[in-house]
Write a protein that holds these residues in place. Structure first.
Motif, PDB file in Angstrom:
ATOM      1  N   ALA A 277       0.832  -1.208   0.000  1.00 28.08           N
ATOM      2  CA  ALA A 277       0.000   0.000   0.000  1.00 28.08           C
ATOM      3  C   ALA A 277       0.865   1.255   0.000  1.00 28.08           C
ATOM      4  CB  ALA A 277      -0.902  -0.004   1.219  1.00 28.08           C
ATOM      5  N   GLN A 278       0.271   2.335  -0.491  1.00 25.82           N
ATOM      6  CA  GLN A 278       0.953   3.623  -0.455  1.00 25.82           C
ATOM      7  C   GLN A 278       0.035   4.680   0.142  1.00 25.82           C
ATOM      8  OE1 GLN A 278       3.270   6.476  -3.634  1.00 25.82           O
ATOM      9  NE2 GLN A 278       1.120   6.122  -4.011  1.00 25.82           N
TER      10      GLN A 278
ATOM     11  N   VAL B 149       3.463  -0.697   3.930  1.00 27.49           N
ATOM     12  CA  VAL B 149       2.871   0.602   3.566  1.00 27.49           C
ATOM     13  C   VAL B 149       4.006   1.597   3.382  1.00 27.49           C
ATOM     14  CG1 VAL B 149       1.278   2.440   4.238  1.00 27.49           C
ATOM     15  CG2 VAL B 149       0.896   0.134   5.081  1.00 27.49           C
ATOM     16  N   ALA B 150       4.003   2.268   2.256  1.00 24.61           N
ATOM     17  CA  ALA B 150       4.972   3.350   2.024  1.00 24.61           C
ATOM     18  C   ALA B 150       4.261   4.666   2.280  1.00 24.61           C
ATOM     19  CB  ALA B 150       5.467   3.303   0.577  1.00 24.61           C
ATOM     20  N   ILE B 151       4.877   5.503   3.101  1.00 27.08           N
ATOM     21  CA  ILE B 151       4.271   6.809   3.401  1.00 27.08           C
ATOM     22  C   ILE B 151       5.176   7.877   2.804  1.00 27.08           C
ATOM     23  CG2 ILE B 151       3.499   8.353   5.250  1.00 27.08           C
ATOM     24  CD1 ILE B 151       3.370   5.762   7.041  1.00 27.08           C
ATOM     25  N   VAL B 152       4.718   8.501   1.759  1.00 29.88           N
ATOM     26  CA  VAL B 152       5.562   9.482   1.052  1.00 29.88           C
ATOM     27  C   VAL B 152       4.887  10.854   1.102  1.00 29.88           C
ATOM     28  CG1 VAL B 152       6.595   7.747  -0.461  1.00 29.88           C
ATOM     29  CG2 VAL B 152       4.520   8.908  -1.198  1.00 29.88           C
ATOM     30  N   PRO B 153       5.691  11.920   1.118  1.00 31.64           N
ATOM     31  CA  PRO B 153       5.081  13.239   1.299  1.00 31.64           C
ATOM     32  C   PRO B 153       4.493  13.807   0.013  1.00 31.64           C
ATOM     33  CG  PRO B 153       7.449  13.461   1.112  1.00 31.64           C
ATOM     34  CD  PRO B 153       7.161  11.990   1.038  1.00 31.64           C
TER      35      PRO B 153
ATOM     36  N   ASN C  92       8.655  -3.442  10.629  1.00 27.71           N
ATOM     37  CA  ASN C  92       8.185  -2.064  10.817  1.00 27.71           C
ATOM     38  C   ASN C  92       6.918  -1.793  10.012  1.00 27.71           C
ATOM     39  OD1 ASN C  92      10.082  -0.953  12.657  1.00 27.71           O
ATOM     40  ND2 ASN C  92      11.623  -1.054  11.034  1.00 27.71           N
ATOM     41  N   PHE C  93       6.699  -2.552   8.980  1.00 24.13           N
ATOM     42  CA  PHE C  93       5.477  -2.559   8.175  1.00 24.13           C
ATOM     43  C   PHE C  93       5.185  -1.227   7.475  1.00 24.13           C
ATOM     44  CE2 PHE C  93       0.799  -2.097   7.736  1.00 24.13           C
ATOM     45  CZ  PHE C  93       0.596  -3.076   6.796  1.00 24.13           C
ATOM     46  N   ALA C  94       5.137  -0.131   8.233  1.00 24.11           N
ATOM     47  CA  ALA C  94       4.856   1.187   7.634  1.00 24.11           C
ATOM     48  C   ALA C  94       6.172   1.958   7.557  1.00 24.11           C
ATOM     49  CB  ALA C  94       3.853   1.942   8.478  1.00 24.11           C
ATOM     50  N   PHE C  95       6.583   2.299   6.341  1.00 20.47           N
ATOM     51  CA  PHE C  95       7.907   2.904   6.137  1.00 20.47           C
ATOM     52  C   PHE C  95       7.764   4.320   5.587  1.00 20.47           C
ATOM     53  CE2 PHE C  95       8.206  -1.662   5.563  1.00 20.47           C
ATOM     54  CZ  PHE C  95       9.273  -2.001   6.393  1.00 20.47           C
ATOM     55  N   LEU C  96       8.548   5.219   6.131  1.00 20.65           N
ATOM     56  CA  LEU C  96       8.513   6.598   5.630  1.00 20.65           C
ATOM     57  C   LEU C  96       9.445   6.764   4.440  1.00 20.65           C
ATOM     58  CD1 LEU C  96       8.587   8.574   9.004  1.00 20.65           C
ATOM     59  CD2 LEU C  96       6.669   8.377   7.410  1.00 20.65           C
ATOM     60  N   GLY C  97       9.015   7.565   3.487  1.00 16.33           N
ATOM     61  CA  GLY C  97       9.859   7.882   2.345  1.00 16.33           C
ATOM     62  C   GLY C  97      11.106   8.638   2.800  1.00 16.33           C
TER      63      GLY C  97
ATOM     64  N   ILE D 124      11.242   0.173  -2.304  1.00 12.39           N
ATOM     65  CA  ILE D 124      12.394   1.042  -2.600  1.00 12.39           C
ATOM     66  C   ILE D 124      12.143   1.932  -3.819  1.00 12.39           C
ATOM     67  CG2 ILE D 124      13.649  -0.708  -3.964  1.00 12.39           C
ATOM     68  CD1 ILE D 124      16.221   0.426  -2.516  1.00 12.39           C
ATOM     69  N   GLU D 125      11.388   1.404  -4.804  1.00 12.08           N
ATOM     70  CA  GLU D 125      11.129   2.190  -6.018  1.00 12.08           C
ATOM     71  C   GLU D 125      10.300   3.436  -5.724  1.00 12.08           C
ATOM     72  OE1 GLU D 125      12.536   1.656  -8.843  1.00 12.08           O
ATOM     73  OE2 GLU D 125      13.474  -0.200  -8.167  1.00 12.08           O
ATOM     74  N   ASP D 126       9.658   3.464  -4.578  1.00  9.54           N
ATOM     75  CA  ASP D 126       8.853   4.623  -4.201  1.00  9.54           C
ATOM     76  C   ASP D 126       9.673   5.598  -3.348  1.00  9.54           C
ATOM     77  OD1 ASP D 126       6.471   6.039  -4.335  1.00  9.54           O
ATOM     78  OD2 ASP D 126       5.600   5.107  -2.566  1.00  9.54           O
ATOM     79  N   GLY D 127      11.001   5.416  -3.352  1.00  5.24           N
ATOM     80  CA  GLY D 127      11.856   6.323  -2.583  1.00  5.24           C
ATOM     81  C   GLY D 127      11.859   5.993  -1.102  1.00  5.24           C
ATOM     82  N   VAL D 128      11.634   4.719  -0.781  1.00  2.39           N
ATOM     83  CA  VAL D 128      11.622   4.288   0.618  1.00  2.39           C
ATOM     84  C   VAL D 128      12.832   3.378   0.836  1.00  2.39           C
ATOM     85  CG1 VAL D 128      10.330   3.044   2.387  1.00  2.39           C
ATOM     86  CG2 VAL D 128       9.108   4.424   0.704  1.00  2.39           C
ATOM     87  N   GLY D 129      13.882   3.949   1.423  1.00  2.00           N
ATOM     88  CA  GLY D 129      15.100   3.170   1.662  1.00  2.00           C
ATOM     89  C   GLY D 129      16.136   3.327   0.553  1.00  2.00           C
ATOM     90  N   MET D 130      15.844   4.170  -0.422  1.00  2.00           N
ATOM     91  CA  MET D 130      16.790   4.359  -1.528  1.00  2.00           C
ATOM     92  C   MET D 130      18.121   4.936  -1.043  1.00  2.00           C
ATOM     93  SD  MET D 130      15.214   5.994  -4.922  1.00  2.00           S
ATOM     94  CE  MET D 130      14.391   4.921  -6.071  1.00  2.00           C
ATOM     95  N   VAL D 131      18.030   5.885  -0.113  1.00  2.00           N
ATOM     96  CA  VAL D 131      19.257   6.539   0.372  1.00  2.00           C
ATOM     97  C   VAL D 131      20.101   5.521   1.146  1.00  2.00           C
ATOM     98  CG1 VAL D 131      20.167   8.306   1.931  1.00  2.00           C
ATOM     99  CG2 VAL D 131      18.251   8.842   0.412  1.00  2.00           C
TER     100      VAL D 131
END
Ligand code: SF4
Length: 447
Positions: free
Chosen positions: A199-200, A230-234, A275-280, A303-310
């Protein structure tokens, strides 16, 4: 999604079957005298709509009948016996994406300059692309046929933009009525059939943050492991999306979100083991915080949604450094050039490159490219344009310029504003190298 994820065949007229674009020499396809331009219309009597159908209907079958419409108009029926797992050696046209029926407050289309290329206004919402490329869909207008196809062909996982489980809030964000916003039955049907969901949430200050976010995460976590993450992106606001209902993201807001979500993660880790819910990453960087460590992300589900890319980039960089320690570049000082990136990632990359220069003697410089096309609120490297790069010309140093490969289309050297890389190179007066991390690592190692 921007077309950088997949080339939408916007102008493609839907016809019967799927068109072959390439036939590998010596392959089964070549032996059958199939040619580019031919269309495969049916496999064993079953209609083929796109290459996913072709893959599905041919998978595991050794005796096949293909109905082919030759490019000259002739109709062929091709009987085939093939070895188990024998590949056809065929490439097919891209999938023509289906359009969404939403009016999201934050839709990227509203953030485009009015004169942007038509392709940038294309709103794809397609469960096939979700499966193939991780594009998100809202499921709000998925048809029965599409649902049946996801289940029959096991198009798993699916990436779903949930945004909020509170129906009023979801309907408001998507610009649809509550009935359409309600996807609980659709998600359940998929999950019951064994389709996994990632989910996003596009987090919009004052709309779906705070209590709404807490409930969203809680409701989705109740479905774990069928909902895997769940990816949480701003929210990203360009200078063209001036909708008054939207509030811009600030560093203080990001810090508050980190505080709230970290508390949720502690509970989730305890109960679910993830952690299930990850912040971008953007939320951490905008807050001025370091991104979490490797173990925080598990197998980097989004990761493709910018979650953990850095974090993943830092790890790859550390691996490169270790490799260079064993086998140092021969003439590192000759590697003198400028690496371009977005303003968000610049501090991270500058730190890593400074370390590389110090240890190995390379002479690389990092330059943050301000986004003039969409506005300075847009801080990611993938959305920089030729115009933005040209404006940074005065800051370039050395003999070449490195451009992140995400800044041009995946299948063509063209940037978002239509600038071709060869034109940009000419205007900069320096060789331009569009590189992903692997290409960058090779360039350093071979210098
Ligand atoms: S789902 Fe929303 S954000 Fe995505 S393309 Fe449609 S309107 Fe735009």
């Amino acid at each position: 999604m921007y077309e950088f994820a997949v080339t939408p065949a916007v102008t493609q007229i839907r016809r019967r079957g799927v068109t072959i674009t390439e036939v590998a020499p010596g392959s089964l396809g070549a032996e059958l005298e199939l040619e580019p331009g031919d269309r495969v219309v049916k496999v064993n009597g079953r209609v083929v709509r796109d290459y996913l159908d072709f893959r599905f209907h041919t998978g595991g079958e050794t005796e096949l009948t293909l109905d082919v419409l030759k490019r000259g108009g002739e109709e062929w029926e091709v009987e085939i016996e093939r070895g188990e797992g024998e590949d056809f050696g065929l490439s097919f046209e891209n999938i023509a994406p289906r359009q969404c029926a939403n009016e999201c407050l934050f839709c990227f289309c509203k953030g485009n300059p009015p004169d942007a290329r038509p392709a940038l206004f294309f709103r794809d919402e397609d469960v096939r692309l979700s499966f193939l490329y991780g594009n998100y869909t809202t499921l709000s207008s998925i048809t029965d046929d599409e649902m049946a196809r996801v289940i029959e062909q096991r198009l798993t996982p699916q990436y779903v933009s949930v945004h909020a489980t509170d129906l009023k809030v979801r309907a408001h964000l998507l610009g649809v009525d509550e009935k359409r916003a309600d996807i609980s039955d659709k998600m359940r049907r998929m999950m019951d059939a064994g389709i996994e969901i990632h989910a996003q949430v596009v987090l919009c200050p004052t709309i779906n943050d705070g209590e709404v976010l807490r409930k969203t995460v809680e409701d989705l976590a109740a479905e774990y492991p069928r909902v895997r993450s769940v990816a949480i992106v701003p929210l990203g606001l360009t200078r063209y999306n001036t909708d008054e209902r939207l509030t811009a993201v600030t560093p203080e807001w990001c810090r508050e979100v980190i505080r709230e979500v970290s508390a949720m993660q502690r509970g989730l880790k305890e109960s679910l083991g993830t952690n299930f819910a990850f912040l971008g990453d953007e939320i951490y960087l905008r807050a001025g915080r370091r991104v979490p460590g490797r173990s925080h992300y598990g197998d980097y589900p989004q990761i493709e949604d910018g979650v953990g890319m850095v974090r993943s980039f830092r790890e790859e960089f550390a691996r490169l450094t270790r490799r260079l320690e064993k086998s140092a570049p021969r003439d590192a000082a000759a590697l003198h050039g400028t690496i371009l990136t977005g303003t968000l990632f610049e501090p991270v990359l500058s730190e890593l490159i400074a370390d590389l220069n110090e240890r190995f003697g390379t002479r690389l410089k990092v330059t943050a490219v301000e986004n003039r096309y969409f506005g300075s609120e847009i801080v990611v490297a993938g959305l920089m344009t030729g115009e933005c790069v040209e404006a940074a010309r005065g800051e370039l140093e050395g003999d070449f310029v490195v451009l992140p490969s995400t800044a041009h289309k995946s299948d063509e050297p063209v940037m978002l504003d239509g600038t071709r890389l060869e034109d940009l190179e000419r205007r900069l007066g320096l060789p331009l190298r569009a590189l992903d991390f692997e290409g960058f690592a090779r360039m350093v190692a071979e210098s």
